[in-house]
Scaffold this active site. Sequence first.
Site, PDB file in Angstrom:
ATOM      1  N   ARG A   1      -2.971   8.399 -12.350  1.00  0.00           N
ATOM      2  CA  ARG A   1      -1.750   7.644 -12.080  1.00  0.00           C
ATOM      3  C   ARG A   1      -0.873   8.521 -11.190  1.00  0.00           C
ATOM      4  NH1 ARG A   1       0.741   5.847 -17.727  1.00  0.00           N
ATOM      5  NH2 ARG A   1       2.306   4.919 -16.366  1.00  0.00           N
ATOM      6  N   HIS A   2       0.127   7.919 -10.558  1.00  0.00           N
ATOM      7  CA  HIS A   2       1.091   8.696  -9.765  1.00  0.00           C
ATOM      8  C   HIS A   2       1.858   9.655 -10.678  1.00  0.00           C
ATOM      9  CE1 HIS A   2       4.066   6.137 -11.647  1.00  0.00           C
ATOM     10  NE2 HIS A   2       3.251   5.115 -11.382  1.00  0.00           N
TER      11      HIS A   2
ATOM     12  N   ASN B   1       9.822   5.444 -14.411  1.00  0.00           N
ATOM     13  CA  ASN B   1       9.156   5.850 -15.659  1.00  0.00           C
ATOM     14  C   ASN B   1      10.214   6.403 -16.614  1.00  0.00           C
ATOM     15  OD1 ASN B   1       6.225   7.199 -13.976  1.00  0.00           O
ATOM     16  ND2 ASN B   1       6.446   5.241 -15.032  1.00  0.00           N
TER      17      ASN B   1
ATOM     18  N   ARG C   1       5.393   5.902  -4.734  1.00  0.00           N
ATOM     19  CA  ARG C   1       5.110   6.899  -5.779  1.00  0.00           C
ATOM     20  C   ARG C   1       3.664   7.399  -5.733  1.00  0.00           C
ATOM     21  NH1 ARG C   1       6.076   1.871  -8.001  1.00  0.00           N
ATOM     22  NH2 ARG C   1       4.943   1.087  -9.839  1.00  0.00           N
TER      23      ARG C   1
ATOM     24  N   GLU D   1       0.504  -1.787  -8.284  1.00  0.00           N
ATOM     25  CA  GLU D   1       0.611  -2.034  -9.725  1.00  0.00           C
ATOM     26  C   GLU D   1       0.641  -3.541 -10.029  1.00  0.00           C
ATOM     27  OE1 GLU D   1      -0.213  -1.545 -12.439  1.00  0.00           O
ATOM     28  OE2 GLU D   1       1.147  -0.355 -13.666  1.00  0.00           O
TER      29      GLU D   1
ATOM     30  N   HIS E   1      -1.849   3.115 -10.408  1.00  0.00           N
ATOM     31  CA  HIS E   1      -0.848   2.813 -11.435  1.00  0.00           C
ATOM     32  C   HIS E   1      -1.528   2.501 -12.764  1.00  0.00           C
ATOM     33  CE1 HIS E   1       2.031   2.379  -8.066  1.00  0.00           C
ATOM     34  NE2 HIS E   1       0.933   2.000  -7.442  1.00  0.00           N
TER      35      HIS E   1
HETATM   36  O1  F6P Z   1       5.526   1.382 -17.095  1.00  0.00           O
HETATM   37  C1  F6P Z   1       4.761   1.718 -15.972  1.00  0.00           C
HETATM   38  C2  F6P Z   1       3.912   0.539 -15.509  1.00  0.00           C
HETATM   39  O2  F6P Z   1       3.107   0.994 -14.440  1.00  0.00           O
HETATM   40  C3  F6P Z   1       4.705  -0.724 -15.091  1.00  0.00           C
HETATM   41  O3  F6P Z   1       5.133  -0.727 -13.741  1.00  0.00           O
HETATM   42  C4  F6P Z   1       3.718  -1.832 -15.410  1.00  0.00           C
HETATM   43  O4  F6P Z   1       4.322  -3.110 -15.485  1.00  0.00           O
HETATM   44  C5  F6P Z   1       3.149  -1.336 -16.728  1.00  0.00           C
HETATM   45  O5  F6P Z   1       3.056   0.081 -16.617  1.00  0.00           O
HETATM   46  C6  F6P Z   1       1.770  -1.900 -17.040  1.00  0.00           C
HETATM   47  O6  F6P Z   1       1.456  -1.625 -18.392  1.00  0.00           O
HETATM   48  P1  F6P Z   1       1.413  -2.835 -19.506  1.00  0.00           P
HETATM   49  O7  F6P Z   1       0.417  -3.786 -18.938  1.00  0.00           O
HETATM   50  O8  F6P Z   1       0.971  -2.142 -20.775  1.00  0.00           O
HETATM   51  O9  F6P Z   1       2.768  -3.475 -19.595  1.00  0.00           O
END
Ligand code: F6P
Length: 480
Positions: A252-253, A259, A306, A326, A392
């Site tokens: 991941r970044h 975050n 990022r 992402e 991501h």
């Molecule tokens: O929180 C970081 C992130 O990369 C968000 O931008 C993204 O929506 C999320 O994680 C994805 O994880 P989950 O599917 O568990 O919500």
Amino acid sequence: FSPLVDAVDHPHPPDHASHSPHHPTQMRAQQPTFNTKKLCIVMVGLPARGKTHIAQCLQRYLNWLGFKTAVFNVGNYRRMMLGGNQPADFFDPENQQGVRARMELAVECMNDMVEWFSNGGLVGIYDATNSTKIRRSMVKTRLENVGVRVLFLESLCTDPNIVEKNIIETKLRSPDYRHADPEEAVSDFKKRIELYNNSSETVEDSENTSYIKIVNVGRQMILNDIQGFAQGKIVSFLLNSHIMARSIYLSRHGESEWNVTGQLGGDPKLTDRGRAYAQCLSKFIDAEFTKKGKELPLVWTSQLQRTRQTVEHIPTMNVRWRALNEIDAGICEGMTYESVADKLPQVARARKHDKLKYRYPGGESYVDVITRLEPVILEVERQRGPVLIVAHNAVIRAIYAYFMGKSQEECPYIDIPLHTVFRLTTRAYGAEEQLFPLEVAHTYQNKTPESCDSSDEQAERANDNTVTQLENGLHDTKIG
Ligand code: F6P
Ligand code: ATP
């Protein structure tokens, strides 16, 4: 068993027209069905031609895409029912007892596969030599009688070096030769191949069937009567894949400003700690490659800053893929999990209910992410050297799931920590994983929607997991 099941051909086709950003509860990805029959890929080839390897790669790929796929390996039935230590003579076509026993095992395995189809399986892979016309004709008739379409997939090797290498790489480690002297094992296995070779016949057009022939590990591929969506996917996968071992690096970044604040998505910059991770990642790559005299890997990022900032110290070009961006959280972009639960409780509930298929209003589901990542996966498969992918949370989960053979259902819950490099090394029959947590602290707590649930909801989920584990345990016991 209803033979002509209206199964889903492409299980989760993109369906961008079906949602409206103003009705969050209607946002589950629609799943239109296509009239497609179930498919059986029947492997064909002498021993040590890579049939099991190919079968397992296809199983992993098709399951990842959402086709319910399973391999039925007749060799495993032999090992389970007769033990793994049958001598080469057991495979002699003149040995009537051996012929009868092998036929019984093949039928037993076929029966289980047919039952599995009747319980919702979509693509079965029947892994055996199936090297004579008569055997193939029996297999084809049996499957067509229950409405399953048949695709023969034959691996042919005219280069003895490939076969020798395969025997040493995989057969010496097989349970068939667990306690055997390596030289005796190789010579016994070659005898087994010779015995099969005497009666083996390559698939011919006169068998009136769809087939794919892979000659000398893909140097040549011959196709006949390829039909339908799933068969097209199989061909494109086989055209892109190869068997050279190499490593794929996933990260991941570095920690981003969002975050820290817990906001979803967006295009934030790295924090100081995130930038420190970018330095560490570059040193890690230097130690893995340059210091060992190896060429740098290909570096792929998303188009978001990022990930680009995370690779900026690695002294090589990088490719920015839109497909690596992402998951699009739609109207929830920029919100925290807590504010989603507070302001859009119906969204939080619906996503929790089916995190895999739930599509954020105006955004994406995990299934959408998997679908858009398919070209990336085929491109990684095509590459012969190492690749570093910096992307991501959701995207790395999906890519990791592909390489490690995780199901779609598991994908949204895989833990991918920040500031950690995953090295996945491809081998015959699967990938090996190694984790390198690089020494940079971050404040980000790897929040997930699940960890933001109330304590009652967390307790309820822990209970559900226990039930699932028990069910899996029972299932395992049944199989074993
Ligand atoms: O929180 C970081 C992130 O990369 C968000 O931008 C993204 O929506 C999320 O994680 C994805 O994880 P989950 O599917 O568990 O919500
Ligand atoms: P058996 O009939 O004894 O089960 P098999 O044909 O299933 O043998 P595998 O066990 O899959 O053979 O052999 C694995 C080896 O085959 C690995 O070393 C892998 O690199 C190699 N391999 C994979 N694909 C191919 C291919 N298309 N042609 C030849 N070898 C391959």
